[in-house]
Motif scaffolding. Structure first.
Motif, short mmCIF file in Angstrom:
data_model
loop_
_atom_site.label_atom_id
_atom_site.label_comp_id
_atom_site.label_asym_id
_atom_site.label_seq_id
_atom_site.Cartn_x
_atom_site.Cartn_y
_atom_site.Cartn_z
N LEU A 42 0.80 -1.33 0.12
CA LEU A 42 0.02 0.25 0.05
C LEU A 42 0.79 1.33 0.04
O LEU A 42 0.65 2.11 -0.69
CB LEU A 42 -1.04 0.06 1.17
CG LEU A 42 -2.13 -1.16 1.22
CD1 LEU A 42 -2.81 -0.95 2.52
CD2 LEU A 42 -3.07 -0.96 -0.08
N ALA A 46 0.98 3.84 -3.01
CA ALA A 46 0.64 5.42 -2.67
C ALA A 46 1.77 6.40 -3.21
O ALA A 46 1.74 7.52 -3.43
CB ALA A 46 0.39 5.38 -0.98
N PHE A 50 1.41 9.18 -5.93
CA PHE A 50 1.86 10.43 -5.64
C PHE A 50 2.88 11.17 -6.53
O PHE A 50 2.70 12.35 -6.97
CB PHE A 50 2.50 10.70 -4.26
CG PHE A 50 3.03 12.02 -3.82
CD1 PHE A 50 2.18 12.84 -3.27
CD2 PHE A 50 4.31 12.34 -3.81
CE1 PHE A 50 2.57 13.98 -2.83
CE2 PHE A 50 4.87 13.41 -3.48
CZ PHE A 50 3.94 14.53 -3.12
#
Length: 294
Positions: A42, A46, A50
């Motif tokens: 995760l 992420a 980003f």
């Protein structure tokens, strides 16, 4: 131990309890390991999202039919790409960027490769000081180098010229070449060079006709990387290029004065250009010493 000299056997009830305890501990460890792997995945997803989020916004906006920066785009249009290719200011800035990046990367490759060879193969006093000198531009912020060169070029009359920016970009790129070419040269079998010397080859011949042809994929890959570094540099251009522009400097100038959607089209082209160049680097490094062979 009882009177017969034997240890009492475990009761029937104790054995299952011990087994259950081991099984519960194993399940807990597997659950913890699964949770840790899930958190790592995760976190990686992420981080990728980003990093890619600006691209996912800029690229669609470059095809927008709106008069200003609007997301999501109200319609599809190539007007901003046409505006870029029809604007002499943008095309002149593009030429300046290619010219400066090409010359500075070539100079950095020549000087950095020679310096890397001397540092890897040489055994001389003060070698550590030379290595530190080449690494200094990497730890110094670009603005410090820009201010120092601004003062120097202002006194010599080079300020605002292509020569000033080429020298600055070369100084900034040489450390990258030294670091990466040192890895490539270190991975090259030194016994081949020694064999050439025993056959009468001079140091110059060994360097030019033995070493360089074998590390040419690394040289090409490093050249592409420092070309990208020079092409994308904006701080040195702002301080040293006067009223002239490179692509990054003109993008910064246009966004400072007004919101110009043409910038999104240029950013998309630069992203595509960089991806293509990095793909070339990936192909070259497969046959070079920049990556560790398995």
């Amino acid at each position: 131990m009882n009177s017969n000299g034997r240890y009492p056997a475990a009761s029937v009830e104790e054995v299952p309890r011990r087994g259950e305890g081991h099984r519960s501990e194993g399940r807990a460890e597997r659950i913890i390991s699964m949770v840790e792997r899930t958190l790592v995945v995760l976190l990686a997803v992420a981080a990728i999202l980003f990093l890619f989020l600006p691209i996912l916004i800029v690229v669609p906006m470059s095809f927008s039919s709106a008069q200003s920066l609007t997301f999501p785009p109200p319609g599809f249009s190539l007007r901003w790409y046409a505006a870029f290719f029809n604007d002499p200011a943008w095309l002149n800035a593009l030429w300046n960027s290619f010219l400066i990046a090409s010359i500075s990367s070539a100079l950095a490759l020549a000087m950095g490769t020679a310096a890397a060879y001397a540092l890897v193969r040489g055994r001389f006093a003060g070698r550590w000081a030379m290595e530190a000198n080449f690494m200094a531009p990497l730890v110094l912020p670009s603005i410090i180098l820009a201010i120092a060169l601004y003062i120097t070029f202002a006194r010599t009359g080079l300020l605002g010229s292509h020569t000033a920016v080429i020298i600055a970009h070369t100084l900034q790129s040489v450390p990258y070449v030294v670091i990466m070419m040192s890895v490539a040269i270190s991975s090259f079998d030194r016994r081949i060079e020694e064999a050439a010397r025993t056959l009468g080859a001079s140091d110059r011949v060994v360097f030019l006709r033995v070493l360089l042809p074998n590390v040419m994929p690394s040289i090409a890959a490093v050249g592409i990387l420092v070309f990208i570094v020079s092409f994308d540099e904006v701080v040195l251009a702002i301080f040293l290029f006067g009223t002239n522009f490179t692509i990054p400097k003109l993008m910064f100038n246009r966004l400072e004065l007004q919101v110009d959607p043409t910038v999104t089209a240029i950013a998309t082209l630069l992203i595509l250009f960089t991806v293509v160049l990095l793909g070339c680097v990936a192909l070259l490094t497969r046959h070079s010493g920049l990556l560790l062979r398995r």
